[in-house]
Design a protein around this motif. Structure first.
Motif, mmCIF file in Angstrom:
data_model
loop_
_atom_site.group_PDB
_atom_site.id
_atom_site.type_symbol
_atom_site.label_atom_id
_atom_site.label_comp_id
_atom_site.label_asym_id
_atom_site.label_seq_id
_atom_site.Cartn_x
_atom_site.Cartn_y
_atom_site.Cartn_z
ATOM 1 N N ARG A 58 0.807 -1.326 -0.123
ATOM 2 C CA ARG A 58 0.042 0.004 0.158
ATOM 3 C C ARG A 58 0.907 1.249 -0.029
ATOM 4 N NH1 ARG A 58 -0.943 2.781 4.987
ATOM 5 N NH2 ARG A 58 -2.294 4.370 4.574
ATOM 6 N N VAL A 59 1.853 1.100 0.966
ATOM 7 C CA VAL A 59 2.933 2.331 0.787
ATOM 8 C C VAL A 59 3.271 2.662 -0.253
ATOM 9 C CG1 VAL A 59 4.910 3.193 1.982
ATOM 10 C CG2 VAL A 59 3.273 2.164 3.508
ATOM 11 N N ARG A 79 2.235 5.921 -2.522
ATOM 12 C CA ARG A 79 3.253 7.288 -3.031
ATOM 13 C C ARG A 79 3.572 7.327 -4.164
ATOM 14 N NH1 ARG A 79 4.919 8.582 2.388
ATOM 15 N NH2 ARG A 79 6.627 9.830 1.482
ATOM 16 N N ASN A 106 0.806 9.059 -5.915
ATOM 17 C CA ASN A 106 0.468 10.427 -5.792
ATOM 18 C C ASN A 106 1.518 11.254 -6.473
ATOM 19 O OD1 ASN A 106 0.797 12.780 -3.633
ATOM 20 N ND2 ASN A 106 -0.950 11.677 -3.102
ATOM 21 N N ALA A 151 -8.899 8.178 -2.832
ATOM 22 C CA ALA A 151 -7.942 9.415 -3.320
ATOM 23 C C ALA A 151 -7.824 9.578 -4.916
ATOM 24 C CB ALA A 151 -6.495 8.844 -2.843
ATOM 25 N N TYR A 207 -6.851 7.562 -7.427
ATOM 26 C CA TYR A 207 -5.533 6.966 -8.154
ATOM 27 C C TYR A 207 -6.057 5.989 -9.053
ATOM 28 C CZ TYR A 207 -2.945 8.843 -3.983
ATOM 29 O OH TYR A 207 -2.564 9.739 -2.919
ATOM 30 N N ARG A 224 -3.226 14.880 4.962
ATOM 31 C CA ARG A 224 -2.887 13.234 4.754
ATOM 32 C C ARG A 224 -2.968 13.018 3.144
ATOM 33 N NH1 ARG A 224 -5.117 8.604 7.628
ATOM 34 N NH2 ARG A 224 -5.431 7.037 6.030
ATOM 35 N N LEU A 225 -2.096 12.275 2.808
ATOM 36 C CA LEU A 225 -1.372 12.038 1.336
ATOM 37 C C LEU A 225 -2.689 11.629 0.523
ATOM 38 C CD1 LEU A 225 0.998 12.489 -0.153
ATOM 39 C CD2 LEU A 225 1.450 10.183 -0.171
ATOM 40 N N THR A 226 -3.412 10.465 1.023
ATOM 41 C CA THR A 226 -4.743 10.113 0.353
ATOM 42 C C THR A 226 -6.107 10.771 0.439
ATOM 43 O OG1 THR A 226 -4.825 8.483 2.151
ATOM 44 C CG2 THR A 226 -3.422 7.551 0.185
ATOM 45 N N ARG A 251 9.438 -4.232 14.588
ATOM 46 C CA ARG A 251 8.429 -3.461 13.996
ATOM 47 C C ARG A 251 7.914 -2.353 14.752
ATOM 48 N NH1 ARG A 251 6.430 -3.793 8.508
ATOM 49 N NH2 ARG A 251 8.068 -4.617 7.219
ATOM 50 N N TYR A 267 8.476 7.838 11.345
ATOM 51 C CA TYR A 267 8.499 7.323 10.003
ATOM 52 C C TYR A 267 7.100 6.751 10.001
ATOM 53 C CZ TYR A 267 8.718 2.743 7.532
ATOM 54 O OH TYR A 267 8.153 1.901 6.781
ATOM 55 N N ARG A 268 6.354 6.101 10.949
ATOM 56 C CA ARG A 268 5.100 5.452 10.839
ATOM 57 C C ARG A 268 4.147 6.640 10.286
ATOM 58 N NH1 ARG A 268 1.817 3.549 13.828
ATOM 59 N NH2 ARG A 268 2.791 3.884 15.839
ATOM 60 N N GLN A 269 4.272 7.663 11.190
ATOM 61 C CA GLN A 269 3.284 8.760 10.625
ATOM 62 C C GLN A 269 3.273 9.144 9.099
ATOM 63 O OE1 GLN A 269 0.883 9.824 12.749
ATOM 64 N NE2 GLN A 269 1.608 8.205 14.357
ATOM 65 N N VAL A 270 4.617 9.531 8.889
ATOM 66 C CA VAL A 270 4.786 10.253 7.636
ATOM 67 C C VAL A 270 4.641 9.120 6.417
ATOM 68 C CG1 VAL A 270 6.274 11.434 6.272
ATOM 69 C CG2 VAL A 270 6.300 11.933 8.675
ATOM 70 N N ILE A 271 5.186 7.958 6.833
ATOM 71 C CA ILE A 271 5.431 6.951 5.688
ATOM 72 C C ILE A 271 4.041 5.841 5.577
ATOM 73 C CG2 ILE A 271 6.989 5.229 4.399
ATOM 74 C CD1 ILE A 271 8.408 7.836 4.379
ATOM 75 N N GLU A 272 3.901 5.391 6.782
ATOM 76 C CA GLU A 272 2.862 4.412 6.529
ATOM 77 C C GLU A 272 1.689 4.919 6.752
ATOM 78 O OE1 GLU A 272 3.794 1.059 9.541
ATOM 79 O OE2 GLU A 272 5.362 0.464 8.186
ATOM 80 N N GLN A 273 1.470 6.017 7.580
ATOM 81 C CA GLN A 273 0.065 6.799 7.907
ATOM 82 C C GLN A 273 -0.326 7.718 6.874
ATOM 83 O OE1 GLN A 273 -2.100 5.214 9.671
ATOM 84 N NE2 GLN A 273 -0.424 4.021 10.874
ATOM 85 N N PHE A 274 0.656 8.104 6.154
ATOM 86 C CA PHE A 274 0.540 9.374 5.316
ATOM 87 C C PHE A 274 0.157 10.505 5.976
ATOM 88 C CE2 PHE A 274 -0.747 5.930 2.125
ATOM 89 C CZ PHE A 274 0.570 5.394 1.901
ATOM 90 N N LEU A 292 1.086 15.796 11.006
ATOM 91 C CA LEU A 292 1.410 15.379 12.308
ATOM 92 C C LEU A 292 2.986 14.850 12.244
ATOM 93 C CD1 LEU A 292 -1.224 13.103 13.750
ATOM 94 C CD2 LEU A 292 -0.341 15.067 14.695
#
Lengths: 421, 317
Positions: A74-75, A79, A82, A104, A106, B59-61, B259, B272-279, B283
């Motif tokens: 998913r990540v 990304r 996007n 989103a 996509y 949030r990215l999505t 993990r 990392y989790r907030q930015v990369i995994e949670q988008f 935050l």
């Protein structure tokens, strides 16, 4: 003088060679067939074989492999999409994240005619899991479900009648009595949430509902069903039937426990049959997913893969043609034989080689389980909900009757940005 | 007062720059300009961008849901128990690993400094772990502590609480055992780096001073505490500073080994989790800004703690 002149000559030569190569590449690209790049989840080559079989004189389908972990898949996809990355044409998507990527924007819209034919051929559970806002966002490719796998000798020794539906409490007691283990997926990851969702739905409840409201969806886990689910996890985590690696077990670890000398019962996906039927022979038993509450029909987990088309692909029309071929019942049947992941359609199950490779009662059990499956809620915020559940329900030994209430409060805080996840 | 007057006098006496000096200065500025621009683009721009993003709910999505929230992200983070729990984990990992590494690293540095036979082999053997990529060493330690095929359980089964067989000790199944495994892998990996820095400091301690102390009748301990360590203060500070900042950013070992399960997350893992995994770009950016400020504060604190004049340590004083 000789040195610089020779260098200059070399540079001119290199530049000419580079220019001619580039020009040749350009002319080759413009004259050749378009390449459709399909990002697949890792398998043993089944999707790559289908890509080859579905390539035509108009296009070639090639595959690229995504990471093993569904969360990492998913990540990577989100990304890159996007960033409008046009090198992704098709992608194998886990149902848990279809809604998020569709919401989103996509994914390319599937044409009405293809939607109609896909809906007509697919199981209802597969259509539901592949839809967003009432339309198919991805094409159902294969539909996985979990069943209860067991050692017949262990069930017999424990005096368990496996021809009747069994409950989680019964199998935990049976394993404890026989000195064997009940293997499940309870690491802090999506697979554990699959178990929690199945337990809650099996007790007649839901984790969340009213999904169209996004972050304001109704959180239902703090209920009698949630507490029944917590009771099962609590009983398992504190039983003699608990594998020592319960809190870090993913599919592979639980499979190893089941195949070991202390193996008793296992809930896992359909591929267990192709992986263990030879080694275990007649001792490999299978039954419907266990009941959370005695007398209440279980709702087995739903998994699988849908194929999505990227909105940023340069040849969406050709991609749709490729999707039609890749998700045809024959392709689904071929893939099931090759990889042990079952079709998303009844017609796929009718594929002769598949009928031959699996016992008829097992194929019937798979289809019945997919039909009765309890899919995870289709919401763009699933990764937040899933993460919040993982935080509050892990490790399994920490689960008690207060866990559903704590997770309900935490999910709400996370969805509204009041809490970190 | 005297100093000020003297400085002012010196300034007044300084001759005016010649045309040639001015031209050279200009050329110097032109020569460094590209490097300065690259530095600004590569380091300052992402930092400004992070600062800007940290003021948004983004949030990215779900791009339509983007809104300016001011400092609310910082408020959410600083009042969240998860942030403080992860910060506590990070501090524990940093303090324990740096303390152990300082002692063990110093012993290694002494061995490398004093050894007279097989010097090359001994020095190389001590430095090997540092040459291994962190992810690889994390996997190696994960396998070592694995309850299925790891050697730790079978080698140390004689210790109370460690079991093998069907009920083998699950190191990654509980908080403190998992933290222990993470810290052990961190210490194993970076002790050579610490010893290398300390070796540099050790070789700068004058042999004459040590001999003089010996002639005066100082014991080995007295020579160590009164002569060697005080003269290595700058080197020790640099070693502690580098390793403390490095340990505070710990990520790879945790990512590979747990993990973040069993509450073993560090601050950088949370970011990392907030930015990369949670988008969660808003935050997550606020978290990275806080992490940056913490590292700055830490560096400042360590420099103050050792009371070392860096200019003097560099030989500029």
């Amino acid at each position: 003088m000789r040195g610089p002149r020779r260098t200059r000559g070399l540079a001119v030569g290199l530049a000419a060679a580079l220019a001619s190569t580039t020009l040749a590449a350009c002319s080759a690209a413009s004259g050749s067939k378009p390449e459709i790049i399909w990002y697949t989840n890792p398998d043993n080559g089944g999707q790559a074989a289908l890509a080859k079989a579905c390539s035509t004189s108009r296009y070639t389908i090639t595959t690229q492999t995504l990471p093993q972990d569904a969360t990492q898949q998913r990540v990577q996809l989100a990304r890159r999409l996007n960033a409008h990355d046009s090198s992704i044409d098709l992608m194998s998507l886990d149902p848990a994240y279809t809604a998020e990527l569709a919401n989103a924007g996509y994914l390319a819209t599937i044409p009405a005619a293809l939607q109609a034919s896909l809906k007509a051929q697919s199981f209802k559970g597969a259509v539901d899991a592949s839809s967003w806002n009432g339309k198919l966002a991805v094409a159902p490719f294969w539909s996985n479900t979990q069943v209860l796998w067991y050692h017949k000798s262990v069930a017999q020794k424990a005096g368990l009648d496996m021809s009747q539906p069994v409950t989680w409490a019964q199998i935990i007691d049976a394993a404890a009595k026989t000195g064997t283990k009940v293997a499940v997926q309870a690491n802090k990851y999506e697979g554990y949430v699959v178990l929690i969702n199945a337990l809650v739905m099996g007790a007649g409840g839901e984790i969340v509902s009213d999904l169209t409201k996004g972050v304001d969806a109704k959180i239902d886990i703090d209920s009698a069903a949630g507490r029944a689910a917590a009771a099962v996890v609590q009983k398992l985590a504190h039983s003699a039937a608990t594998p020592p690696d319960l809190s870090i077990a993913q599919e592979g670890q639980s499979e190893s426990t089941f195949a070991s000398a202390s193996g008793g019962f296992l809930t896992n996906w359909t591929y267990i049959y192709s992986a263990h039927s030879k080694a275990m022979g007649d001792d490999l038993g299978y039954a419907r997913y266990p009941e959370t509450v005695a007398g209440k029909t279980s709702r087995p987990p739903y998994g699988g893969i849908g194929i999505g088309v990227s909105k940023y692909s340069h040849h969406v029309a050709l991609d749709m043609a490729a999707v039609k071929c890749l998700t045809s019942p024959t392709s689904q049947g071929k893939y099931a034989v090759a990889e042990g992941n079952m079709p998303a359609s009844a017609a796929g199950y009718a594929y002769p080689a598949l009928q031959k490779a699996y016992p008829a009662d097992l194929l019937k059990l798979f289809q019945q389980s997919v039909t009765d499956a309890g899919p995870r809620p289709a919401t763009p915020y699933w990764s937040d909900i899933s993460g919040a559940l993982q935080s509050t329900w892990h490790p399994p030994a920490s689960v008690n009757q207060g866990t559903p209430a704590a997770s309900a409060a935490f999910i709400s805080d996370v969805l509204h940005g009041r809490s970190l996840l | 007062m005297t100093t000020t007057v003297a400085t002012a006098a010196t300034r007044r006496e300084r001759p005016a720059a010649t045309d040639r000096a001015v031209a050279e200065n200009r050329l110097g500025l032109k020569l460094v300009a590209p490097a300065v621009i690259v530095m600004l683009v590569v380091t300052a721009w992402p930092m400004i961008q992070a600062l800007y993003l940290s003021l948004y709910r983004y949030r990215l999505t779900t791009p339509d849901d983007r809104a300016f929230v001011g400092l609310r992200n910082y408020g959410t983070i600083l009042t969240d128990s998860l942030f403080w729990r992860d910060t506590f984990n990070t501090v524990v990992i940093m303090l324990v690993s740096v303390a152990v590494e300082l002692v063990v690293g110093f012993v290694f540095a002494m061995v490398m400094h004093r050894v007279i036979f097989a010097r090359g082999i001994i020095r190389t053997s001590i430095l090997i772990p540092y040459g291994i990529i962190t992810v690889v060493s994390a996997f190696a330690w994960q396998f070592a502590f694995s309850l299925n095929n790891g050697f730790v359980n079978s080698w140390f089964a004689w210790l109370p609480g460690i079991q093998t067989g069907a009920d083998a000790t699950n190191w990654f199944g509980h908080h403190w055992p998992a933290m222990f495994a993470i810290i052990v892998s961190e210490i194993w990996k970076t002790t050579p780096f610490m010893s290398l820095l300390l070796l540099a400091g050790l070789s700068q301690v004058s042999e004459d001073m040590i001999e003089a102390a010996q002639v005066d009748g100082a014991t080995w301990w007295q020579r160590l505490w009164k002569v060697i360590l005080p003269n290595m203060r700058a080197a020790i500070m640099v070693a502690v500073l580098f390793r403390a900042l490095d340990a505070f950013r710990i990520f790879d070992n945790i990512y590979v080994m747990t993990r973040g399960a069993q509450n073993t997350e560090s601050s950088s893992f949370l970011t990392y989790r907030q930015v990369i995994e949670q988008f969660q770009l808003g935050l997550g950016s606020a978290l990275s800004v806080l992490l940056f400020l913490t590292v700055l504060l830490l560096a400042f604190g360590i420099v103050k703690l050792f009371r070392v004049d860096l200019a003097r340590a560099r030989g500029e004083g």
